[in-house]
Every structure is written in structure tokens, then in C-alpha cells.
Design a protein around this motif. Structure first.
Motif, PDB file in Angstrom:
ATOM      1  N   ILE A  11     -63.784  34.693  26.404  1.00  0.00           N
ATOM      2  CA  ILE A  11     -63.397  34.341  25.041  1.00  0.00           C
ATOM      3  C   ILE A  11     -63.216  35.625  24.253  1.00  0.00           C
ATOM      4  O   ILE A  11     -64.168  36.350  23.998  1.00  0.00           O
ATOM      5  CB  ILE A  11     -64.480  33.468  24.361  1.00  0.00           C
ATOM      6  N   GLY A  12     -61.986  35.915  23.884  1.00  0.00           N
ATOM      7  CA  GLY A  12     -61.728  37.144  23.138  1.00  0.00           C
ATOM      8  C   GLY A  12     -60.307  37.623  23.347  1.00  0.00           C
ATOM      9  O   GLY A  12     -59.518  36.982  24.039  1.00  0.00           O
ATOM     10  N   PRO A  13     -59.954  38.770  22.771  1.00  0.00           N
ATOM     11  CA  PRO A  13     -58.577  39.232  22.771  1.00  0.00           C
ATOM     12  C   PRO A  13     -58.129  39.927  24.056  1.00  0.00           C
ATOM     13  O   PRO A  13     -56.954  40.196  24.221  1.00  0.00           O
ATOM     14  CB  PRO A  13     -58.543  40.216  21.597  1.00  0.00           C
ATOM     15  N   GLY A  14     -59.044  40.231  24.955  1.00  0.00           N
ATOM     16  CA  GLY A  14     -58.684  40.984  26.149  1.00  0.00           C
ATOM     17  C   GLY A  14     -58.869  40.216  27.437  1.00  0.00           C
ATOM     18  O   GLY A  14     -59.170  39.016  27.444  1.00  0.00           O
ATOM     19  N   ARG A  15     -58.675  40.954  28.551  1.00  0.00           N
ATOM     20  CA  ARG A  15     -58.837  40.379  29.881  1.00  0.00           C
ATOM     21  C   ARG A  15     -59.733  41.251  30.760  1.00  0.00           C
ATOM     22  O   ARG A  15     -59.839  41.026  31.961  1.00  0.00           O
ATOM     23  CB  ARG A  15     -57.461  40.238  30.546  1.00  0.00           C
ATOM     24  N   THR A  16     -60.369  42.226  30.152  1.00  0.00           N
ATOM     25  CA  THR A  16     -61.170  43.192  30.899  1.00  0.00           C
ATOM     26  C   THR A  16     -62.331  42.521  31.636  1.00  0.00           C
ATOM     27  O   THR A  16     -62.586  42.804  32.808  1.00  0.00           O
ATOM     28  CB  THR A  16     -61.722  44.279  29.966  1.00  0.00           C
TER      29      THR A  16
END
Length: 213
Positions: free
Chosen positions: A183-188
Motif C-alpha cells: 500500500i503506497g506510491p511505489g513497488r519497492t
């Protein structure tokens, strides 16, 4: 409704808020105050290193700290910029891959020590409640205890100690039936979970945002 949560570094505040340890208002105020304290510190740097934790610790000079263990061969080192530069050159001379991170501060390093006491005092003003949802501690790499979650000293230690992300993933991945959703803006974090050797081939891991490409 999540069965369990894990957050990466500052992301543990999100996990704690969703678990009911902090109210959203208190969490936002704490993150802002934490940032202000950090801005008063000297600048520093962080370096991602493609080595196992034990190997990094064996090479690490006393001026630097092991900030994050992201995977079996993925660590981040943190400290004064001059020391990071010297360490970067030393690694390059040994043919070891490293990459500087885009940050102005040496998070999770001894450079945070001067603000630990002030942040502890700030945390004592916050109402901390036992978690209502299980989540993984970055400090211990396993399930948070009610005693830890409600102890101001734990949260002060959290900004200084190594982020045990890989160990936390190891705990979550023990149940291959669980779906991991970032859940959040990245894919790290999705990438780190997919690369973890404890991940079962059938384990489902998803990011909630599309890749920029």
C-alpha cells in the motif's frame, strides 16, 4: 481488513496507526516533529550494498552504521558523507556493487543519537495503545509486543536502530496462503518480497499502484 501489517522504516508508523497504537493526528504530528529534529542534524549519506549482513558488518568501519537489511544480499549503510564515499571506493576496489541513495540524512545511524532523548520526551506526551492488529517490528524483525508498541523508548530506538526488513518478511512468508499487498506510491517492497528466498512459488504479492512505465 488486513490479518497482519509490516512497514518499512517510517512505514511502521502507518502500521501502528492502522493497528490502533496511534491516532492518525498523533502519528502525523510525530512524523512532522521527528522530521524537524532530523533537519537540525548534520547532513549524511546512505549507500545500498549488494552483500549479506554478516559480510557488510565485517567490512564496516566504526564511523558507519548498518541502517537496513532488505534481503539476504541487500543492505544499506548509513553515516557521514565522507565516510560513505571512502567506503564506496573501498567496495569498488573489491568489485562489490553499491549505489548511493537519494537522501540528505543518514537515517538509522549513530548520527541520529543526538535527537533520541528529545524524541523520547516528545513520545511521552503521546497516548500509545496496544495494537489491535498484528504487525512486524522493524527493530526486532518479528511480531511487535504490546509492551514495545506502548513504550516511548521503543519508538525512539526505532529511528536509530537497523531496519530488520528481511527478517520481518521471513516471518510473514511462513504462511504461503497469505496475499501480500503493498500500500503506497511505489513497488519497492513488492520487489523485495518477490526476491526473498523464503517466498513460496505460489505466494501472491501485489503492488497497489501501476508501474510508471
Amino acid at each position: 481488513q488486513p490479518r497482519a501489517l509490516i512497514g518499512h522504516s517510517i512505514g511502521e508508523y502507518v502500521a501502528a496507526t492502522l493497528a490502533g497504537v496511534l491516532s492518525l493526528e498523533e502519528a502525523l504530528a510525530l512524523v512532522a516533529d521527528r522530521g524537524k529534529l532530523m533537519q537540525g542534524l548534520p547532513s549524511g549519506s546512505m549507500l545500498a550494498v549488494s552483500l549479506a549482513e554478516a559480510a557488510v558488518r565485517s567490512l564496516l568501519p566504526p564511523t558507519l552504521s548498518l541502517a537496513v537489511v532488505n534481503g539476504p544480499t541487500a543492505c544499506v549503510v548509513s553515516g557521514p558523507t565522507e565516510a560513505i564515499e571512502a567506503f564506496e571506493h573501498e567496495l569498488a576496489s573489491q568489485g562489490i556493487d553499491s549505489r548511493r541513495l537519494h537522501t540528505s540524512q543518514a537515517f538509522h545511524s549513530s548520527m541520529m543519537d543526538p535527537i533520541v532523548e528529545s524524541f523520547t520526551h516528545r513520545l511521552k506526551q503521546v497516548d500509545l495503545s496496544p495494537p489491535q492488529i498484528l504487525y512486524i517490528s522493524n527493530v526486532t524483525g518479528t511480531w511487535i509486543t504490546p509492551e514495545e508498541a506502548t513504550n516511548p523508548a521503543y519508538w525512539a530506538t526505532h529511528l536509530r536502530q537497523t531496519v530488520c526488513w528481511s527478517a520481518g518478511l521471513q516471518v510473514l512468508l511462513q504462511d504461503p496462503t497469505q496475499v501480500l499487498l503493498e500500500i503506497g506510491p511505489g513497488r519497492t517492497l513488492t520487489t523485495l518480497a518477490k526476491q526473498h528466498p523464503a517466498k513460496d512459488a505460489e505466494q501472491m504479492v501485489f503492488a497497489s499502484k501501476q508501474h510508471p512505465q
